[in-house]
Design an enzyme around this catalytic site. Structure first.
Site, PDB file in Angstrom:
ATOM      1  N   CYS A 182      15.217 -11.980   0.995  1.00 53.78           N
ATOM      2  CA  CYS A 182      14.338 -13.060   0.563  1.00 53.78           C
ATOM      3  C   CYS A 182      14.747 -13.575  -0.820  1.00 53.78           C
ATOM      4  O   CYS A 182      15.782 -14.231  -0.925  1.00 53.78           O
ATOM      5  CB  CYS A 182      12.881 -12.627   0.646  1.00 53.78           C
ATOM      6  SG  CYS A 182      11.792 -14.036   0.891  1.00 53.78           S
ATOM      7  N   HIS A 191      12.488 -10.639   6.040  1.00 51.81           N
ATOM      8  CA  HIS A 191      12.236  -9.267   5.563  1.00 51.81           C
ATOM      9  C   HIS A 191      12.507  -8.253   6.675  1.00 51.81           C
ATOM     10  O   HIS A 191      11.578  -7.874   7.402  1.00 51.81           O
ATOM     11  CB  HIS A 191      10.784  -9.135   5.104  1.00 51.81           C
ATOM     12  CG  HIS A 191      10.491  -9.873   3.843  1.00 51.81           C
ATOM     13  ND1 HIS A 191      10.601  -9.300   2.597  1.00 51.81           N
ATOM     14  CD2 HIS A 191      10.120 -11.158   3.627  1.00 51.81           C
ATOM     15  CE1 HIS A 191      10.293 -10.194   1.671  1.00 51.81           C
ATOM     16  NE2 HIS A 191       9.994 -11.326   2.275  1.00 51.81           N
ATOM     17  N   GLU A 213      12.882  -5.178   6.424  1.00 55.42           N
ATOM     18  CA  GLU A 213      12.260  -3.870   6.165  1.00 55.42           C
ATOM     19  C   GLU A 213      10.965  -3.672   6.947  1.00 55.42           C
ATOM     20  O   GLU A 213      10.537  -2.544   7.173  1.00 55.42           O
ATOM     21  CB  GLU A 213      12.001  -3.687   4.653  1.00 55.42           C
ATOM     22  CG  GLU A 213      10.898  -4.540   4.023  1.00 55.42           C
ATOM     23  CD  GLU A 213      11.383  -5.914   3.549  1.00 55.42           C
ATOM     24  OE1 GLU A 213      12.401  -6.401   4.089  1.00 55.42           O
ATOM     25  OE2 GLU A 213      10.734  -6.495   2.657  1.00 55.42           O
TER      26      GLU A 213
HETATM   27  N1  GLN Z   1       9.745 -16.594  -4.370  1.00 58.52           N
HETATM   28  C1  GLN Z   1      10.589 -16.898  -3.245  1.00 58.52           C
HETATM   29  C2  GLN Z   1       9.938 -17.900  -2.301  1.00 58.52           C
HETATM   30  O1  GLN Z   1       8.741 -18.067  -2.328  1.00 58.52           O
HETATM   31  C3  GLN Z   1      10.974 -15.636  -2.499  1.00 58.52           C
HETATM   32  C4  GLN Z   1       9.828 -14.963  -1.818  1.00 58.52           C
HETATM   33  C5  GLN Z   1      10.095 -13.527  -1.433  1.00 58.52           C
HETATM   34  O2  GLN Z   1      11.064 -12.938  -1.907  1.00 58.52           O
HETATM   35  N2  GLN Z   1       9.247 -12.943  -0.590  1.00 58.52           N
HETATM   36  O3  GLN Z   1      10.599 -18.488  -1.523  1.00 58.52           O
END
Ligand code: GLN
Length: 533
Positions: free
Chosen positions: A382, A508, A510
């Site tokens: 992310c 994600h 994970e």
């Molecule tokens: N802050 C970034 C976004 O909103 C990444 C979000 C995250 O890592 N969950 O896109």
């Protein structure tokens, strides 16, 4: 109709009610029963999505796009239950729903009260979470500690349900602390007596006590707890502190908790035991002889719970590769202060997890540059993918001051930016790109060899995206875009061509890793790291 097991906690918080509930779920599943687990959180937030990780720990995301308590992560890691929006009930959600009904005039003429309106809503949301799923057992974990003011409506609701459903259909398990006082060299039962006393004041008589302790409880102690707490001595189960959480279902099985629960709820074991779990998880973990060192570069590193699923998924990757893991938790600002070389010189793999806000971003970029240049296996998740893109844009493509518009709205090169649909959104709660979305994987790539399939689905929680205007220049310099969301043409996975293992994803992974079914990206990341010297 399913049977219900209500799990409450007493004496102190952080006793591991979530893991206890997940372990009981595992135990029941191993006997052939179909289960689900629900978490009730007494706080007023509608969900934990708006809370700072320092306050609440990780926000766990489900396939259906709910931002939930991290205990739901334990439920999914230990069991096959698929949890979603309905499995996390908060006071905020309950009150929101009751107040909306009141505004619509549904209680016309009546005074809306905690009992029966709030408690009725709790009962109906608990029942709804399992509707149509053909379940044998529903486990309901009540957050907080008995005696808290805010959990009282939930306690009252489960008291009513226990009475309404009858003892063969609903039971209560209480997780409590039995401390060992070093100076007196004695195990003390009084806090447990008080905690159960408090429960009984509310009208709940526990059927089983799970007693967390650092010393083994002998027969006499168990008998004393049984006598003072009005439970059968066989129903006092020791829950000794464990180094390895995945052993907990086995320790419960050894003490006969499986049979005890089945007797109480009048169900029969259909088949199975925990032998596969023991072989696939515990035995492999215990036998692993090598150690692989992974650095996790975060900004909420001091709080153990902030990256819960990341740490667990790394451990699962270790199990798959028969290696133990040494996880170095590094605060990204330390890298800005002391330099990447000093902080990362003896690690075999580098992981940059998700995150929000500008603090710590430059340290993450430095760590990624170090992984790229020194050919250290790298997994970006992310924000970890977004910072990898920024690093590549600045240091390989020569796009000075490239950035995400999250951190610099006026950057000359917005390589990460907002989609039009996100720009219009004003409210913060539940408005990110959340939950499961498709991704098509190109082959041959590292990601394809990990997943061994072209079409996958993974969970998301972000607002910002790779800016497709920079695709061509990045690709021409060696950044390979290997995963795309086919519906919206969004970048989901990037890799570096000239690197042993450099994979970063917008989703994600994970959240979908289990100890006996490690996530393919974590498995291959640890494999590559374990070979790096
Ligand atoms: N802050 C970034 C976004 O909103 C990444 C979000 C995250 O890592 N969950 O896109």
């Amino acid at each position: 109709m399913p049977k219900y097991i209500f799990i409450t906690g007493g004496v102190v918080s952080s006793l591991g009610k979530g893991i206890a509930s997940a372990s009981i779920g595992k135990l029941l599943e191993s006997m052939g029963l179909k289960i689900t687990i629900i978490k009730c959180d007494p706080y007023i937030n509608v969900d934990p999505g708006t809370m700072n990780p320092f306050q609440h720990g990780e926000v766990y995301v489900t396939d259906d796009g709910a931002e939930t308590d991290l205990d739901l992560g334990h439920y999914e890691r230990f069991t096959n239950a698929i949890v979603g929006k309905a499995n996390n009930i908060t006071s905020g959600k309950i009150y929101y729903s009751v107040i909306c009904k009141e505004r619509k005039g549904e209680f016309l003429g009546g005074t809306v009260q905690v009992i029966p309106h709030i408690t009725d809503e709790i009962k109906s949301q608990i029942k709804n979470a399992s509707k149509g799923k053909n379940l044998d057992v529903v486990i309901v974990e009540i957050g907080g500690t008995v005696g808290d003011i805010e959990s009282l409506p939930f306690m009252e609701a489960i008291r009513q349900m226990t009475l309404e459903l009858g003892r063969k259909n609903a039971i209560n398990i209480h997780l409590t602390l039995v401390p060992y006082i070093k100076s007196a060299q004695e195990i003390k039962t009084k806090p447990t007596q008080h905690s159960v006393g408090k429960l009984r004041e509310i009208g709940i008589q526990p059927d089983i006590l799970l007693c967390r302790s650092e010393k083994k409880l002998n027969k006499e102690i168990k008998a004393k707890i049984a006598l003072f707490c009005n439970v059968h001595p066989d129903a006092v189960i020791g829950a000794l502190d464990m180094d390895n959480i995945y052993e907990i279902p086995l320790t419960y099985e050894k003490q006969g908790l499986d049979k005890l629960i089945l007797d109480l709820i009048g169900l029969k074991k259909t088949n199975g035991d925990l032998k596969d779990w023991k072989r696939e998880v515990m035995d492999r973990m215990n036998k692993a002889s090598k150690v692989t060192t992974i650095a996790v570069i975060g900004k909420y590193i001091t709080l153990q719970d902030s990256y819960k699923s990341i740490y667990e998924a790394l451990v699962h990757g270790g199990i798959a590769n028969d290696t133990k893991l040494e996880i170095k938790r590094i605060e990204s600002e330390e890298i800005t202060k002391h330099g990447a070389n000093k902080c990362l010189k003896d690690v075999q793999g580098i992981l940059v997890p998700g995150g929000f806000g500008h603090r710590g971003v430059e340290g993450k970029i430095k760590a990624i540059q170090y992984a790229r240049k020194n050919k250290i296996p790298f997994l970006g998740i992310c924000l970890g993918m977004q910072t990898a893109v920024i690093e590549f844009a600045r240091n390989v493509c020569g796009l000075a001051n490239a950035n995400s518009t999250e951190f610099n709205k006026k950057t000359p090169h917005p390589v990460i930016s907002l989609l039009e649909e996100q720009r219009k959104i004003k409210n913060k709660g539940g408005t990110m790109r959340l939950g499961a979305y498709d991704c098509s994987i190109k082959k041959p790539t590292k990601s394809f060899s990990a997943y061994k399939q072209e079409n996958i689905s993974e969970r998301h929680r972000h607002r910002y995206e790779f800016n497709n205007q920079y695709k061509r220049i990045m690709a021409s310099k060696g950044l390979d875009i290997v995963g795309i969301n086919p519906q919206k043409n969004l970048v989901e996975i990037i890799e570096l061509k000239d690197h042993p293992w450099f994979v970063a994803c917008q989703f994600h992974p994970e959240f979908k890793s289990k100890p006996d079914r490690p996530h393919p990206l974590f498995r291959d990341f640890i494999k590559a790291s374990s070979h790096h010297s």
